[in-house]
Design a protein around this motif. Structure first.
Motif, PDB file in Angstrom:
ATOM      1  N   PHE A 196      41.003  38.288  26.155  1.00 45.77           N
ATOM      2  CA  PHE A 196      39.559  38.108  26.330  1.00 45.77           C
ATOM      3  C   PHE A 196      39.101  38.684  27.668  1.00 45.77           C
ATOM      4  N   LEU A 197      39.810  38.338  28.739  1.00 50.87           N
ATOM      5  CA  LEU A 197      39.437  38.821  30.070  1.00 50.87           C
ATOM      6  C   LEU A 197      39.515  40.338  30.146  1.00 50.87           C
ATOM      7  N   SER A 198      40.505  40.896  29.481  1.00 50.95           N
ATOM      8  CA  SER A 198      40.678  42.346  29.488  1.00 50.95           C
ATOM      9  C   SER A 198      39.649  43.046  28.609  1.00 50.95           C
ATOM     10  N   GLN A 199      39.509  42.603  27.384  1.00 49.07           N
ATOM     11  CA  GLN A 199      38.647  43.286  26.422  1.00 49.07           C
ATOM     12  C   GLN A 199      37.168  42.985  26.633  1.00 49.07           C
ATOM     13  N   GLU A 200      36.832  41.734  26.796  1.00 52.91           N
ATOM     14  CA  GLU A 200      35.420  41.343  26.890  1.00 52.91           C
ATOM     15  C   GLU A 200      34.830  41.542  28.282  1.00 52.91           C
ATOM     16  N   LEU A 201      35.651  41.335  29.317  1.00 55.36           N
ATOM     17  CA  LEU A 201      35.131  41.451  30.676  1.00 55.36           C
ATOM     18  C   LEU A 201      35.536  42.760  31.341  1.00 55.36           C
ATOM     19  N   GLY A 202      36.388  43.533  30.670  1.00 53.33           N
ATOM     20  CA  GLY A 202      36.772  44.840  31.188  1.00 53.33           C
ATOM     21  C   GLY A 202      37.730  44.810  32.360  1.00 53.33           C
ATOM     22  N   LEU A 203      38.488  43.709  32.511  1.00 56.77           N
ATOM     23  CA  LEU A 203      39.447  43.626  33.608  1.00 56.77           C
ATOM     24  C   LEU A 203      40.759  44.288  33.208  1.00 56.77           C
ATOM     25  N   ASP A 204      41.499  44.768  34.179  1.00 53.54           N
ATOM     26  CA  ASP A 204      42.756  45.462  33.938  1.00 53.54           C
ATOM     27  C   ASP A 204      43.830  44.467  33.496  1.00 53.54           C
ATOM     28  N   PHE A 256      42.411  37.124  42.979  1.00 54.67           N
ATOM     29  CA  PHE A 256      40.955  37.114  43.045  1.00 54.67           C
ATOM     30  C   PHE A 256      40.489  38.488  42.577  1.00 54.67           C
ATOM     31  N   VAL A 257      39.520  38.505  41.678  1.00 53.18           N
ATOM     32  CA  VAL A 257      38.960  39.763  41.208  1.00 53.18           C
ATOM     33  C   VAL A 257      37.479  39.770  41.538  1.00 53.18           C
ATOM     34  N   LEU A 258      37.050  40.790  42.237  1.00 51.30           N
ATOM     35  CA  LEU A 258      35.642  40.933  42.594  1.00 51.30           C
ATOM     36  C   LEU A 258      35.084  42.100  41.802  1.00 51.30           C
ATOM     37  N   THR A 259      34.022  41.824  41.020  1.00 57.06           N
ATOM     38  CA  THR A 259      33.394  42.866  40.223  1.00 57.06           C
ATOM     39  C   THR A 259      31.914  42.932  40.546  1.00 57.06           C
ATOM     40  N   GLU A 260      31.288  43.984  40.113  1.00 56.60           N
ATOM     41  CA  GLU A 260      29.850  44.115  40.323  1.00 56.60           C
ATOM     42  C   GLU A 260      29.095  43.049  39.545  1.00 56.60           C
ATOM     43  N   ASN A 261      29.609  42.682  38.383  1.00 54.93           N
ATOM     44  CA  ASN A 261      28.930  41.706  37.540  1.00 54.93           C
ATOM     45  C   ASN A 261      29.442  40.310  37.722  1.00 54.93           C
ATOM     46  N   GLY A 319      38.427  51.203  39.050  1.00 56.71           N
ATOM     47  CA  GLY A 319      37.095  51.393  38.482  1.00 56.71           C
ATOM     48  C   GLY A 319      36.005  50.580  39.146  1.00 56.71           C
ATOM     49  N   GLY A 320      36.088  50.380  40.437  1.00 55.54           N
ATOM     50  CA  GLY A 320      35.074  49.605  41.147  1.00 55.54           C
ATOM     51  C   GLY A 320      35.371  48.122  41.246  1.00 55.54           C
ATOM     52  N   ASP A 321      36.363  47.644  40.507  1.00 53.56           N
ATOM     53  CA  ASP A 321      36.774  46.240  40.603  1.00 53.56           C
ATOM     54  C   ASP A 321      37.861  46.113  41.664  1.00 53.56           C
ATOM     55  N   VAL A 322      37.799  45.059  42.459  1.00 58.78           N
ATOM     56  CA  VAL A 322      38.774  44.834  43.519  1.00 58.78           C
ATOM     57  C   VAL A 322      39.668  43.670  43.113  1.00 58.78           C
ATOM     58  N   TYR A 323      40.969  43.907  43.098  1.00 57.31           N
ATOM     59  CA  TYR A 323      41.971  42.895  42.744  1.00 57.31           C
ATOM     60  C   TYR A 323      42.721  42.530  44.016  1.00 57.31           C
ATOM     61  N   VAL A 324      42.616  41.275  44.441  1.00 59.97           N
ATOM     62  CA  VAL A 324      43.266  40.796  45.652  1.00 59.97           C
ATOM     63  C   VAL A 324      44.361  39.815  45.240  1.00 59.97           C
ATOM     64  N   PHE A 325      45.592  40.223  45.436  1.00 64.66           N
ATOM     65  CA  PHE A 325      46.747  39.383  45.114  1.00 64.66           C
ATOM     66  C   PHE A 325      47.182  38.682  46.400  1.00 64.66           C
ATOM     67  N   LEU A 326      47.256  37.364  46.349  1.00 67.21           N
ATOM     68  CA  LEU A 326      47.680  36.558  47.488  1.00 67.21           C
ATOM     69  C   LEU A 326      48.801  35.613  47.058  1.00 67.21           C
ATOM     70  N   ARG A 327      49.400  34.981  48.031  1.00 67.16           N
ATOM     71  CA  ARG A 327      50.359  33.912  47.756  1.00 67.16           C
ATOM     72  C   ARG A 327      49.868  32.680  48.508  1.00 67.16           C
ATOM     73  N   VAL A 328      49.797  31.556  47.818  1.00 70.48           N
ATOM     74  CA  VAL A 328      49.321  30.325  48.446  1.00 70.48           C
ATOM     75  C   VAL A 328      50.465  29.312  48.497  1.00 70.48           C
ATOM     76  N   PRO A 329      50.544  28.573  49.591  1.00 66.73           N
ATOM     77  CA  PRO A 329      51.627  27.597  49.725  1.00 66.73           C
ATOM     78  C   PRO A 329      51.325  26.295  48.991  1.00 66.73           C
ATOM     79  N   PHE A 330      52.380  25.649  48.551  1.00 62.48           N
ATOM     80  CA  PHE A 330      52.303  24.292  48.020  1.00 62.48           C
ATOM     81  C   PHE A 330      53.630  23.623  48.327  1.00 62.48           C
ATOM     82  N   SER A 331      53.633  22.313  48.378  1.00 62.53           N
ATOM     83  CA  SER A 331      54.876  21.606  48.687  1.00 62.53           C
ATOM     84  C   SER A 331      55.304  20.755  47.500  1.00 62.53           C
TER      85      SER A 331
END
Length: 95
Positions: free
Chosen positions: A38-46, A90-95, A66-78
């Motif tokens: 769904f995220l790939s087809q309907e929202l156009g995400l990679d 985190f994905v930042l898109t125009e829409n 294609g104008g979308d910014v994909y930010v891959f991070l690592r978050v800590p948990f214990s």
């Protein structure tokens, strides 16, 4: 699981909404294959980047597709007095 959140200028806080709309925050936790599609087809995400985020060994990085910014991070948990990290995307898109 996919949840949608939105806050307009007149709202006092962010509100959960039942559908996507321009300017909303889309939270995805432990997505199923159907939700990934769904995220790939309907929202156009990679799709490749979306599945990369599920890899527990994924490294932090920044990708632009294609104008979308994909930010891959690592978050800590214990757990059990040890600290681990998990990937977060985190994905930042125009829409």
């Amino acid at each position: 699981m996919i949840n949608y959140y939105f806050r307009s200028l007149k709202d006092e806080g962010i509100k959960r909404i039942d559908h996507q709309r321009k300017g909303c925050w889309i939270e995805v936790v432990d997505p199923s294959e159907e939700e990934i599609n769904f995220l790939s087809q309907e929202l156009g995400l990679d799709k490749g980047h979306l599945t990369d985020a599920l890899d527990v060994y994924e490294s932090p990085r920044l990708e632009i597709e294609g104008g979308d910014v994909y930010v891959f991070l690592r978050v800590p948990f214990s757990s059990e007095s040890m600290v681990h990290t998990l990937p977060v995307l985190f994905v930042l898109t125009e829409n």
